[in-house]
Design an enzyme around this catalytic site. Structure first.
Site, PDB file in Angstrom:
ATOM      1  N   ASP A   1      53.044 -11.397 -19.718  1.00  0.00           N
ATOM      2  CA  ASP A   1      54.123 -12.386 -19.732  1.00  0.00           C
ATOM      3  C   ASP A   1      55.064 -12.326 -18.542  1.00  0.00           C
ATOM      4  O   ASP A   1      56.170 -12.837 -18.606  1.00  0.00           O
ATOM      5  CB  ASP A   1      54.912 -12.218 -21.050  1.00  0.00           C
TER       6      ASP A   1
ATOM      7  N   CYS B   1      45.818 -27.057 -37.139  1.00  0.00           N
ATOM      8  CA  CYS B   1      47.125 -27.519 -37.622  1.00  0.00           C
ATOM      9  C   CYS B   1      46.978 -28.652 -38.643  1.00  0.00           C
ATOM     10  O   CYS B   1      47.839 -28.820 -39.512  1.00  0.00           O
ATOM     11  CB  CYS B   1      47.980 -28.005 -36.453  1.00  0.00           C
TER      12      CYS B   1
ATOM     13  N   CYS C   1      62.835 -28.244 -36.392  1.00  0.00           N
ATOM     14  CA  CYS C   1      63.577 -27.986 -35.150  1.00  0.00           C
ATOM     15  C   CYS C   1      64.984 -28.571 -35.219  1.00  0.00           C
ATOM     16  O   CYS C   1      65.155 -29.780 -35.386  1.00  0.00           O
ATOM     17  CB  CYS C   1      62.832 -28.568 -33.955  1.00  0.00           C
TER      18      CYS C   1
ATOM     19  N   CYS D   1      60.622 -22.608 -35.834  1.00  0.00           N
ATOM     20  CA  CYS D   1      59.311 -23.265 -35.822  1.00  0.00           C
ATOM     21  C   CYS D   1      58.178 -22.275 -36.094  1.00  0.00           C
ATOM     22  O   CYS D   1      57.126 -22.650 -36.612  1.00  0.00           O
ATOM     23  CB  CYS D   1      59.095 -24.025 -34.512  1.00  0.00           C
TER      24      CYS D   1
ATOM     25  N   CYS E   1      55.608 -21.831 -40.238  1.00  0.00           N
ATOM     26  CA  CYS E   1      54.170 -22.074 -40.133  1.00  0.00           C
ATOM     27  C   CYS E   1      53.430 -21.504 -41.344  1.00  0.00           C
ATOM     28  O   CYS E   1      53.546 -20.307 -41.646  1.00  0.00           O
ATOM     29  CB  CYS E   1      53.617 -21.451 -38.856  1.00  0.00           C
TER      30      CYS E   1
END
Length: 377
Positions: free
Chosen positions: A137, A191, A201, A247, A251
């Site tokens: 990252d 999804c 959100c 978010c 899930c």
């Protein structure tokens, strides 16, 4: 190009990765689909990257592992679990407490994962006589799309990687090599019709599924951005003082996630529900000491205090006015401006005007004056 390692070497590498705590292991080609470049180019053209200028500056190297390292043939992508023991959204109602993103509640994950990746890369290099490079990252490498190519998961509608086996709470690390490895099957999107991550959100940061406008994202505003947070996002920020996990938390694939076994990533008790008024008292030394070893330290005391003051402005029903007033004469105008806004959320118009008249450092400061002149909510 180095010779292709045997399947036995890859199997041993995968076994060692599991012992080191990685929960997913996949291999992709370093040659990636052309649409990666188009997607990134479109996002930058729309300025969705905000002040993260490095995304545009490193565009040419970012679009493909081969652009970063021309000799690369394969990419080993690994996932490391950091699933929390509680839902971070449970604290949204505790407005006198600060919420710190799950990934930043203990040690910096870069320090934890990079050493493990180096061990695996060294093992591969020795046994297969190949060259390797490791990434966590910090380089211009599109790790999430690469992870999907490696079969680890797919990039969900919230743009975060999702795994059918592990959910969303995953750190990614990559080993590039000039050895040509047998690649895994690309993961497909699972999804379906679910839009929970988009609907939750607080700032409507998703212009459409699979697209994120960072300029509206609370994680960006409180982690990456160092300027004046736009007024329209301050109330939605609530008591989130470093990052936002909403978010991820909603899930449904997280039902398969297991709490991280790595004690270095488990939540520090002093960061579980820190009092905002205590955090607001930090000077630079106290801030650096308290967050030593944590990703929060990279933000810096002033930007962090800006976040804390906005959260104090949202702490309705709590006696925090004195703690806010203590920052009206801060040297940093962005901090002072955040204090002015926070004060305006708690006092009457007359009290607000009185404070404005007694403040010492606002007369020639446009940033702070704009806050004083705003409407008292």
């Amino acid at each position: 190009m180095s010779p292709a390692p045997s399947s036995k070497i890859v199997a041993e590498l995968k076994k060692r990765a599991q012992k080191l705590g990685f929960v997913q292991f996949g291999i992709a080609s370093a040659k990636v689909p052309a649409d990666w470049q188009t997607n990134l180019q479109n996002a930058i053209a729309k300025n969705w990257h905000g002040d993260m200028d490095w995304m545009a500056e490193t565009f040419e190297r970012r679009v493909s592992p081969n652009a970063l390292w021309p000799e690369a043939k394969s990419a080993i992508v690994l996932a490391y679990n950091y699933t929390p023991d509680t839902n971070p959204m449970d604290m949204l109602g505790e407005t006198d407490k600060g919420i710190i993103s799950v990934y930043a509640r203990n040690r910096d994950y870069h320090d934890i994962i990079k050493g493990k990746l180096k061990e695996l890369a060294g093992m591969l290099s020795r046994q297969a006589a190949c060259n390797v490079k490791v990434f966590v990252d910090t380089a211009p490498l599109m790790e999430k799309p690469l992870a999907q190519q490696a079969g680890i998961g797919w990039q969900g509608k919230h743009t975060v990687l999702v795994s059918k086996q592990e959910g969303c709470w995953l750190f990614l690390g990559t080993i590039l090599t000039d050895a040509e490895l047998s690649i895994d099957e690309v993961e497909t999107d699972h999804c379906g019709s679910c839009t929970r991550c988009l609907d939750i959100c607080p700032t409507n940061a998703f212009p459409e599924p699979y697209k994120l406008d960072a300029r509206k994202c609370i994680a960006y505003l409180t982690n990456e951005f160092r300027g004046v947070i736009p007024v329209e996002f301050r109330k939605p920020i609530g008591n989130r003082i470093y990052g936002c996990d909403d978010c991820l938390a909603v899930c449904p694939w997280n039902k398969f996630a297991k709490t991280t076994a790595d004690i270095k990533l488990q939540m520090r008790e002093d960061l579980r529900a820190p009092d905002l008024v205590d955090l607001a008292k930090f000077d630079d030394v106290a801030f650096r000491t308290h967050f030593a070893g944590s990703p929060v330290k990279r933000l810096g005391r002033d930007a962090f205090l800006r976040n804390v003051l906005i959260a104090l402005g949202n702490a309705k029903g709590h006696d925090v006015v004195g703690d806010i007033k203590a920052h009206l004469n801060e040297d940093n105008p962005i901090v002072r401006g955040a204090a002015v806004w926070a004060l305006s959320q708690h006092v009457t118009s007359n009290e607000f005007v009185s404070c404005a008249q007694s403040a010492k450092k606002t007369e020639t400061d446009e940033t702070v004056m704009a806050e004083w002149q705003g409407d008292v909510k």
